[in-house]
Design a protein around this motif. Structure first.
Motif, PDB file in Angstrom:
ATOM      1  N   UNK A 137      89.688  46.172 -32.855  1.00 33.56           N
ATOM      2  CA  UNK A 137      90.364  46.607 -34.092  1.00 33.56           C
ATOM      3  C   UNK A 137      89.374  46.795 -35.234  1.00 33.56           C
ATOM      4  N   UNK A 138      88.080  46.816 -34.918  1.00 33.11           N
ATOM      5  CA  UNK A 138      87.028  46.934 -35.922  1.00 33.11           C
ATOM      6  C   UNK A 138      86.316  48.266 -35.742  1.00 33.11           C
ATOM      7  N   UNK A 139      86.365  49.117 -36.760  1.00 31.29           N
ATOM      8  CA  UNK A 139      85.784  50.457 -36.670  1.00 31.29           C
ATOM      9  C   UNK A 139      84.279  50.441 -36.456  1.00 31.29           C
ATOM     10  N   UNK A 140      83.628  49.319 -36.717  1.00 28.55           N
ATOM     11  CA  UNK A 140      82.187  49.240 -36.449  1.00 28.55           C
ATOM     12  C   UNK A 140      81.898  49.224 -34.955  1.00 28.55           C
ATOM     13  N   UNK A 141      82.820  48.709 -34.158  1.00 30.58           N
ATOM     14  CA  UNK A 141      82.598  48.566 -32.717  1.00 30.58           C
ATOM     15  C   UNK A 141      83.509  49.456 -31.884  1.00 30.58           C
ATOM     16  N   UNK A 142      84.598  49.904 -32.450  1.00 29.05           N
ATOM     17  CA  UNK A 142      85.488  50.852 -31.775  1.00 29.05           C
ATOM     18  C   UNK A 142      85.453  52.144 -32.566  1.00 29.05           C
ATOM     19  N   UNK A 143      84.627  53.070 -32.123  1.00 31.17           N
ATOM     20  CA  UNK A 143      84.499  54.364 -32.815  1.00 31.17           C
ATOM     21  C   UNK A 143      85.224  55.474 -32.062  1.00 31.17           C
ATOM     22  N   UNK A 144      86.109  55.091 -31.155  1.00 38.80           N
ATOM     23  CA  UNK A 144      86.775  56.060 -30.287  1.00 38.80           C
ATOM     24  C   UNK A 144      87.886  56.833 -30.977  1.00 38.80           C
ATOM     25  N   UNK A 145      88.414  56.291 -32.077  1.00 37.96           N
ATOM     26  CA  UNK A 145      89.605  56.865 -32.685  1.00 37.96           C
ATOM     27  C   UNK A 145      90.881  56.413 -32.009  1.00 37.96           C
ATOM     28  N   UNK A 146      90.761  55.619 -30.941  1.00 36.14           N
ATOM     29  CA  UNK A 146      91.925  55.085 -30.222  1.00 36.14           C
ATOM     30  C   UNK A 146      92.220  53.691 -30.761  1.00 36.14           C
ATOM     31  N   UNK A 147      93.434  53.441 -31.253  1.00 38.47           N
ATOM     32  CA  UNK A 147      93.727  52.134 -31.854  1.00 38.47           C
ATOM     33  C   UNK A 147      93.712  51.010 -30.828  1.00 38.47           C
ATOM     34  N   UNK A 148      93.458  49.803 -31.320  1.00 36.03           N
ATOM     35  CA  UNK A 148      93.364  48.636 -30.444  1.00 36.03           C
ATOM     36  C   UNK A 148      94.607  48.464 -29.581  1.00 36.03           C
ATOM     37  N   UNK A 149      95.783  48.740 -30.158  1.00 40.74           N
ATOM     38  CA  UNK A 149      97.015  48.460 -29.409  1.00 40.74           C
ATOM     39  C   UNK A 149      97.196  49.410 -28.234  1.00 40.74           C
ATOM     40  N   UNK A 150      96.615  50.592 -28.283  1.00 40.61           N
ATOM     41  CA  UNK A 150      96.695  51.464 -27.117  1.00 40.61           C
ATOM     42  C   UNK A 150      95.826  50.924 -25.985  1.00 40.61           C
ATOM     43  N   UNK A 151      94.704  50.310 -26.326  1.00 43.98           N
ATOM     44  CA  UNK A 151      93.853  49.720 -25.292  1.00 43.98           C
ATOM     45  C   UNK A 151      94.581  48.608 -24.550  1.00 43.98           C
ATOM     46  N   UNK A 152      95.352  47.811 -25.269  1.00 42.43           N
ATOM     47  CA  UNK A 152      96.026  46.663 -24.647  1.00 42.43           C
ATOM     48  C   UNK A 152      97.403  46.985 -24.084  1.00 42.43           C
ATOM     49  N   UNK A 153      98.122  47.910 -24.733  1.00 48.67           N
ATOM     50  CA  UNK A 153      99.526  48.125 -24.360  1.00 48.67           C
ATOM     51  C   UNK A 153      99.869  49.565 -23.989  1.00 48.67           C
TER      52      UNK A 153
END
Length: 548
Positions: free
Chosen positions: A500-516
């Protein structure tokens, strides 16, 4: 599941085992059951109490300690209801703990003023009224396995760590050595008791079952993979397999029966002589084998294995370590089990330089093998950072190269770093994607990135090292395993706030899509129904549809 400890593998021989209005709509409080007596005045532990220090550090990740205003120790569902009522009335943030294995700082968040500890709620019984096994949320996995096995000859396909509490494990899906054969632990969930808070701020306990429709059906569904700390506090589960004979009241036929014998073996890969090309071959072999042998009908549905790749110790005085170990447990009741297990080990080692060694195959009773697997991974404790990924295909060569570079580096601060690829698929992938809230139903491997160290002064360097490793493995997709052809997101039971941190997730895909994935909007609707005041929340909790 987590990673078997490097020290245990190295020290052992190669042959070692291997909502508002819901009451009006017909939602009634949970039916009374025989439960332990309330802890009464002993239920509240404040900083002046000698028990406070131990409770403050009761958790597997020693990076985090909890310093709430008070711990509330619950022995019954009524204790939990009372504690939640008190906290909500006083406007104090609450968090819940069962086994203490959360990898992020949910319980130790400074905003949390009351921590509900469910360790005393550890009963495991058979409930003839529901024709299901009742397990309280504080029960730990190995105790659950022993009681189910010795009492009725059955089990749940849950994780390996002996001390993981069932409360959080099942809400995230729960998987382990028997999942390829029997599915996730949550796939066998029949009912769940949850303490919830309505729009008026009143706490109460409700029971939701697999048979329910409407709001109760949504509450049950949300607890089959929607993660812990989102909708209320789970106090009890009931388990009965969906394929159990209809109307059957014989307990031994209502949950999976584990194999009587488990065969174990391993491939030991020394660091000496393992060059980059051989490392690529090792990762490729393991990935291809799982791509080809992870159907539910495969003769290998009864095999659970892992490729554990270890970091090079930074200190030249540290104990010698292998570059990797591939371990496997196989259902030993198949007449061709030994041949299949040997073929698996040979496929993993095929063409790998550095003189990999294939162990002898050993046989053990199922419970003994399960206890040994737990001992191998629970041995390593300390300060930790962890990340995860689901894999639909094995890693590419460029990803293996990143692993090789990082794991062979010495410019880091850690005592035990590892990346493991663990068997997935099989029966897990036969469940429709949206039948439960565990939506990762077509992966063949699950990856676990872990760094463990002891020195608090090394926190910054050690966390940063693992962050960079993970980011670079998934550099082509913005630093995270975006659901697609090769990857399928992350496992919520291994929460990672960096997603959920834009410094480490630069994909444009939100954290909740990764998990759910696509289940998130439905989880949000369940959140609005059952936690309209957003009482139960943390950094990676399900957000209300139009809220924070």
């Amino acid at each position: 599941m987590t990673v078997p400890s490097r020290r245990r593998f190295v020290a052992g021989s190669l042959t070692a085992g291997a909502a508002a209005g819901l009451t009006a709509a017909g939602v009634a409080p949970a039916a009374a059951q025989d439960t332990p007596a309330s802890l009464g005045d002993a239920a509240t532990v404040t900083p002046g109490d000698p028990r406070y220090a131990e409770l403050s550090t009761r958790g597997s990740n020693k990076r985090f300690t909890a310093h709430p205003e008070a711990f509330r120790l619950a022995a019954t569902t009524a204790d939990v209801v009372a504690a939640v009522d008190d906290a909500v009335r006083a406007g104090k943030r609450i968090a819940v703990r069962s086994g203490g294995h959360c990898f992020e700082n949910v319980v130790g968040d400074p905003a949390v003023r009351i921590v509900l500890d469910l360790a005393a709620m550890d009963a495991v019984t058979y409930d003839p009224r529901r024709r299901a096994f009742m397990v309280e949320a504080g029960a730990r996995l190995m105790d659950v396995y022993r009681k189910l096995y010795y009492g009725w000859g059955v089990t749940l396909p849950g994780g390996a760590s002996a001390t993981v509490g069932l409360g959080g494990h099942v809400t995230g899906g729960g998987y382990g050595a028997l999942s390829r054969a029997f599915g996730l632990a949550a796939d066998h969930l029949y009912a769940v008791e949850v303490v919830v808070v309505d729009a008026r701020g009143h706490a109460r306990a409700v029971v939701a079952t697999r048979d329910d429709q409407g709001p109760l059906g949504e509450l049950w569904w949300a607890h089959t993979g929607g993660g812990g700390g989102n909708f209320g506090i789970v106090t009890r589960y009931w388990f009965r397999s969906p394929g159990a004979p209809r109307g059957c009241d014989e307990p031994s036929r209502l949950l999976p029966r584990p194999p009587g014998t488990v065969l174990s073996g391993m491939v030991y890969v020394p660091r000496e002589g393992l060059d980059r090309a051989s490392f690529r071959r090792l990762v490729r072999n393991h990935g291809l084998w799982h791509e080809r042998n992870s159907d539910a009908g495969s003769p290998y549905a009864g095999l659970f294995g892992g490729l554990v790749m270890y970091g090079r110790p930074a200190s030249p005085d540290a104990e010698p370590t292998p570059a990797a170990v591939s371990f496997a447990h196989m259902d030993g009741t198949r007449p061709d089990a030994e041949r299949l297990l040997r073929a698996y080990a040979e496929a993993v080692a095929d063409g790998v330089g550095g003189s990999p060694q294939i162990s002898e195959i050993t046989a053990q009773p199922w419970l003994t093998a399960t206890q040994d697997l737990a001992a191998s991974q629970d041995y390593e404790v300390g300060r930790q950072k962890i990340k995860s990924a689901y894999l639909r295909r094995g890693w590419r060569e460029d990803q293996a190269d990143v692993l090789y570079t990082y794991l062979n580096s010495t410019g880091h601060r850690h005592d035990a770093a590892s990346v493991s690829l663990q068997s997935f698929g099989g029966r897990v992938n036969t469940v429709p994607e949206h039948a439960t809230a565990s939506t990762h139903r077509d992966s063949v491997l699950k990856a676990l990135f872990m760094n463990t160290w002891q020195d608090p002064d090394a926190d910054g360097e050690s966390v940063d090292w693992l962050r960079r490793l993970y980011r670079d493995v998934y550099g082509a997709t913005g630093g995270v395993p975006v659901p697609g052809r090769d990857s399928d997101g992350c496992y919520i039971n291994y929460p990672d706030i960096d997603t959920a941190d834009a410094r480490w997730n630069t994909s444009g895909v939100p954290w909740h899509r990764l998990y759910y994935k696509d289940a998130y909007p439905r989880l949000q609707r369940a959140k609005a129904l059952w936690d309209p005041r957003d009482v139960f929340r943390h950094t990676l909790s399900v957000r209300p549809p139009h809220g924070r």
